[in-house]
Write a protein that holds these residues in place. Structure first.
Motif, PDB file in Angstrom:
ATOM      1  N   CYS A  15       0.853  -1.173   0.000  1.00  0.00           N
ATOM      2  CA  CYS A  15       0.000   0.000   0.000  1.00  0.00           C
ATOM      3  C   CYS A  15       0.901   1.239   0.000  1.00  0.00           C
ATOM      4  O   CYS A  15       1.930   1.226   0.684  1.00  0.00           O
ATOM      5  N   PRO A  16       0.664   2.239  -0.749  1.00  0.00           N
ATOM      6  CA  PRO A  16      -0.505   2.584  -1.563  1.00  0.00           C
ATOM      7  C   PRO A  16      -0.347   2.270  -3.047  1.00  0.00           C
ATOM      8  O   PRO A  16      -1.085   2.796  -3.865  1.00  0.00           O
ATOM      9  N   MET A  21      -1.462   2.582  -8.937  1.00  0.00           N
ATOM     10  CA  MET A  21      -1.488   1.907 -10.233  1.00  0.00           C
ATOM     11  C   MET A  21      -2.868   2.046 -10.889  1.00  0.00           C
ATOM     12  O   MET A  21      -2.968   2.233 -12.103  1.00  0.00           O
ATOM     13  N   LEU A  22      -3.927   1.972 -10.082  1.00  0.00           N
ATOM     14  CA  LEU A  22      -5.285   2.175 -10.589  1.00  0.00           C
ATOM     15  C   LEU A  22      -5.438   3.604 -11.115  1.00  0.00           C
ATOM     16  O   LEU A  22      -5.942   3.822 -12.221  1.00  0.00           O
ATOM     17  N   LYS A  23      -4.993   4.585 -10.339  1.00  0.00           N
ATOM     18  CA  LYS A  23      -5.101   5.986 -10.758  1.00  0.00           C
ATOM     19  C   LYS A  23      -4.343   6.228 -12.066  1.00  0.00           C
ATOM     20  O   LYS A  23      -4.829   6.935 -12.950  1.00  0.00           O
ATOM     21  N   ARG A  24      -3.165   5.650 -12.193  1.00  0.00           N
ATOM     22  CA  ARG A  24      -2.358   5.813 -13.399  1.00  0.00           C
ATOM     23  C   ARG A  24      -3.085   5.222 -14.609  1.00  0.00           C
ATOM     24  O   ARG A  24      -3.139   5.841 -15.680  1.00  0.00           O
ATOM     25  N   ALA A  25      -3.679   4.053 -14.435  1.00  0.00           N
ATOM     26  CA  ALA A  25      -4.414   3.416 -15.532  1.00  0.00           C
ATOM     27  C   ALA A  25      -5.646   4.225 -15.917  1.00  0.00           C
ATOM     28  O   ALA A  25      -5.942   4.391 -17.105  1.00  0.00           O
ATOM     29  N   LEU A  26      -6.350   4.762 -14.930  1.00  0.00           N
ATOM     30  CA  LEU A  26      -7.541   5.564 -15.207  1.00  0.00           C
ATOM     31  C   LEU A  26      -7.189   6.883 -15.893  1.00  0.00           C
ATOM     32  O   LEU A  26      -7.978   7.404 -16.670  1.00  0.00           O
ATOM     33  N   LEU A  36      -8.579  -4.930 -10.748  1.00  0.00           N
ATOM     34  CA  LEU A  36      -7.342  -4.645 -10.015  1.00  0.00           C
ATOM     35  C   LEU A  36      -7.067  -5.841  -9.119  1.00  0.00           C
ATOM     36  O   LEU A  36      -7.877  -6.190  -8.268  1.00  0.00           O
ATOM     37  N   LYS A  37      -5.917  -6.478  -9.320  1.00  0.00           N
ATOM     38  CA  LYS A  37      -5.507  -7.614  -8.490  1.00  0.00           C
ATOM     39  C   LYS A  37      -4.501  -7.109  -7.468  1.00  0.00           C
ATOM     40  O   LYS A  37      -3.514  -6.474  -7.831  1.00  0.00           O
ATOM     41  N   VAL A  47      -9.003   1.496  -2.119  1.00  0.00           N
ATOM     42  CA  VAL A  47      -9.683   1.381  -3.412  1.00  0.00           C
ATOM     43  C   VAL A  47     -11.181   1.633  -3.263  1.00  0.00           C
ATOM     44  O   VAL A  47     -11.777   2.355  -4.071  1.00  0.00           O
ATOM     45  N   SER A  48     -11.788   1.085  -2.229  1.00  0.00           N
ATOM     46  CA  SER A  48     -13.224   1.288  -2.013  1.00  0.00           C
ATOM     47  C   SER A  48     -13.554   2.763  -1.792  1.00  0.00           C
ATOM     48  O   SER A  48     -14.525   3.285  -2.359  1.00  0.00           O
ATOM     49  N   ARG A  49     -12.766   3.444  -1.001  1.00  0.00           N
ATOM     50  CA  ARG A  49     -12.992   4.883  -0.748  1.00  0.00           C
ATOM     51  C   ARG A  49     -12.796   5.709  -2.013  1.00  0.00           C
ATOM     52  O   ARG A  49     -13.569   6.611  -2.303  1.00  0.00           O
ATOM     53  N   TYR A  50     -11.757   5.400  -2.753  1.00  0.00           N
ATOM     54  CA  TYR A  50     -11.480   6.132  -3.995  1.00  0.00           C
ATOM     55  C   TYR A  50     -12.634   5.960  -4.984  1.00  0.00           C
ATOM     56  O   TYR A  50     -13.096   6.938  -5.590  1.00  0.00           O
ATOM     57  N   CYS A  51     -13.107   4.743  -5.137  1.00  0.00           N
ATOM     58  CA  CYS A  51     -14.204   4.478  -6.069  1.00  0.00           C
ATOM     59  C   CYS A  51     -15.490   5.170  -5.612  1.00  0.00           C
ATOM     60  O   CYS A  51     -16.215   5.727  -6.434  1.00  0.00           O
TER      61      CYS A  51
END
Length: 74
Positions: A15-16, A21-26, A36-37, A47-51
C-alpha cells in the motif's frame, strides 16, 4: 456487446501502490471496466474509498487470504 475488463496486476505491491497503479491506468483511459488484483489487505479500504469518491462501481472479491480482485466500472 460486452466490454473486456482491463487487468491491473498489483500483486506483491505494498500500500498505496495498488491505488496509485489504478489511478495511473484511469488517467490513461478513464472509461471502462477494470480488474485490479492486489495482495495487500489494506488496499480494500483505499480502493473502495477512492471508487466511492468518484462514483465508480466497485465490487471486491477475496480470492484467498492474500489475493483480492476489485471489479471496477467507471
Amino acid at each position: 456487446m460486452s466490454q473486456v475488463a482491463r487487468v491491473i496486476d498489483a500483486m506483491g505491491q505494498p500500500c498505496p501502490m495498488p491505488l496509485l497503479m489504478l489511478k495511473r491506468a484511469l488517467k490513461q483511459q478513464a472509461a471502462g471496466q477494470w480488474i485490479l488484483k492486489s495482495s495487500d489487505p489494506h488496499s480494500q479500504t483505499d480502493v473502495s474509498r477512492y471508487c466511492a469518491l468518484h462514483d465508480f462501481q466497485c465490487d471486491v472479491v477475496q480470492i484467498s487470504a492474500q489475493e483480492f480482485h476489485y471489479h471496477i466500472e467507471t
